[in-house]
Design a protein around this motif. Structure first.
Motif, PDB file in Angstrom:
ATOM      1  N   LEU A 198      -9.132  -4.781   0.532  1.00 49.07           N
ATOM      2  CA  LEU A 198      -7.782  -4.510   0.052  1.00 49.07           C
ATOM      3  C   LEU A 198      -7.202  -3.238   0.660  1.00 49.07           C
ATOM      4  CD1 LEU A 198      -5.539  -5.538  -1.803  1.00 49.07           C
ATOM      5  CD2 LEU A 198      -6.629  -4.317  -3.699  1.00 49.07           C
ATOM      6  N   ALA A 233      -2.738 -10.023  -6.113  1.00 49.34           N
ATOM      7  CA  ALA A 233      -3.532  -9.462  -7.214  1.00 49.34           C
ATOM      8  C   ALA A 233      -4.438 -10.532  -7.822  1.00 49.34           C
ATOM      9  CB  ALA A 233      -2.611  -8.873  -8.274  1.00 49.34           C
ATOM     10  N   TYR A 236      -7.451 -11.230  -5.544  1.00 54.03           N
ATOM     11  CA  TYR A 236      -8.475 -10.181  -5.575  1.00 54.03           C
ATOM     12  C   TYR A 236      -9.037  -9.944  -6.984  1.00 54.03           C
ATOM     13  CZ  TYR A 236      -7.736  -8.801  -0.724  1.00 54.03           C
ATOM     14  OH  TYR A 236      -7.683  -8.789   0.658  1.00 54.03           O
ATOM     15  N   VAL A 243      -3.130  -3.101  -7.239  1.00 57.63           N
ATOM     16  CA  VAL A 243      -2.862  -3.653  -5.903  1.00 57.63           C
ATOM     17  C   VAL A 243      -1.582  -3.043  -5.325  1.00 57.63           C
ATOM     18  CG1 VAL A 243      -2.379  -5.765  -4.602  1.00 57.63           C
ATOM     19  CG2 VAL A 243      -4.120  -5.769  -6.401  1.00 57.63           C
TER      20      VAL A 243
END
Length: 259
Positions: A198, A233, A236, A243
């Motif tokens: 990320l 979001a 993940y 995020v």
């Protein structure tokens, strides 16, 4: 929640009649910065006008888009060179790259233009924002000699495989731009992204194009980066606020604006 739209063309005619409302909606959605890639000599002035009108909120790039490269590319490149030498506070060289989706006629010229603009990015200490369509290996081969250089930037509108993502992440100063495509039913990105850290992702809209679900089919605008955020979001398994914070910091870092 603070969001950054790292790639938006709000200076195009599609926004001529309601730009103040578009900006107001972006601000209401939590967007703190909008970064604007140039296309060619015809878009520089409209882009600069918008960035002047919304100074400190909209930020201009300068570059020649690959789909604007033709037999007259030297004149277009001269405009970029001239603009780079002027104090217009450009934050990046973009949008540059290779596009073979529509036409391969000017591949050689596209490669020359891309290479020249990468060299200018290093000369001026600016990041690059790279457009790649049906041209992954060409892009990679141009960039490979710069792997250990200070070159940094964004691979805009990434839609590739996990293997391609990993090859791009070999370039330490680069980030992967994710937009509304991630929300499309046929997109492979929900399977690819869990394999991408990320801290190497930035969010973008590419307005007025690539509108995310639930507004797909309508004109895209910067406020819609929130829909992309919610999807990312979910992929993940993190809270949208986290995020938003990470991806916004990533964008401000690459553009040299992280305080």
């Amino acid at each position: 929640m603070k969001l950054v739209d790292s790639h938006s063309h709000l200076f195009l005619d599609e926004f001529r009649d309601d730009l103040p409302q578009v900006i107001a909606r972006a601000q209401a959605a939590g967007v703190t910065h909008i970064f604007m890639p140039n296309i060619d000599s015809t878009t520089v002035e409209p882009m600069l006008r918008v960035c002047e009108e919304y100074k400190g909120y909209c930020f201009p790039m300068i570059g020649l888009h690959p789909t604007s490269v033709d037999a007259g590319y030297k004149k277009e490149l001269a405009v970029v060179a001239e603009r780079l030498a002027m104090p217009d506070n450009y934050v990046a060289i973009g949008e540059i790259g290779i596009d073979l989706y529509w036409d391969r006629t000017f591949l050689k010229e596209q490669l020359l233009v891309f290479e020249q603009q990468v060299q200018w990015a290093l000369e001026y200490g600016l990041p690059v924002v790279i457009h790649c369509r049906e041209a992954f290996d060409y892009i990679y081969n141009v960039l490979e000699p710069y792997k250990s250089s200070p070159l940094r930037g964004i691979f805009h509108s990434f839609t590739g495989t996990l293997e391609e993502a990993h090859r791009l992440l070999e370039f330490a100063g680069f980030y992967i731009g994710i937009n509304g495509v991630v929300t499309f039913k046929k997109s492979d990105l929900p399977e690819v992204l869990p394999g991408v850290p990320l801290n190497r992702i930035v969010l973008e809209t590419d307005s007025p194009y690539l509108t995310p679900v639930p507004n797909r089919g309508k004109r895209n605008e910067s406020a819609n980066v929130k829909d992309t955020l919610l999807k990312v979001a979910g992929i993940y398994g993190k809270q949208p606020e986290e995020v938003a914070c990470i991806t916004s910091e990533n964008a401000l870092k690459v553009f040299g604006m992280l305080k």
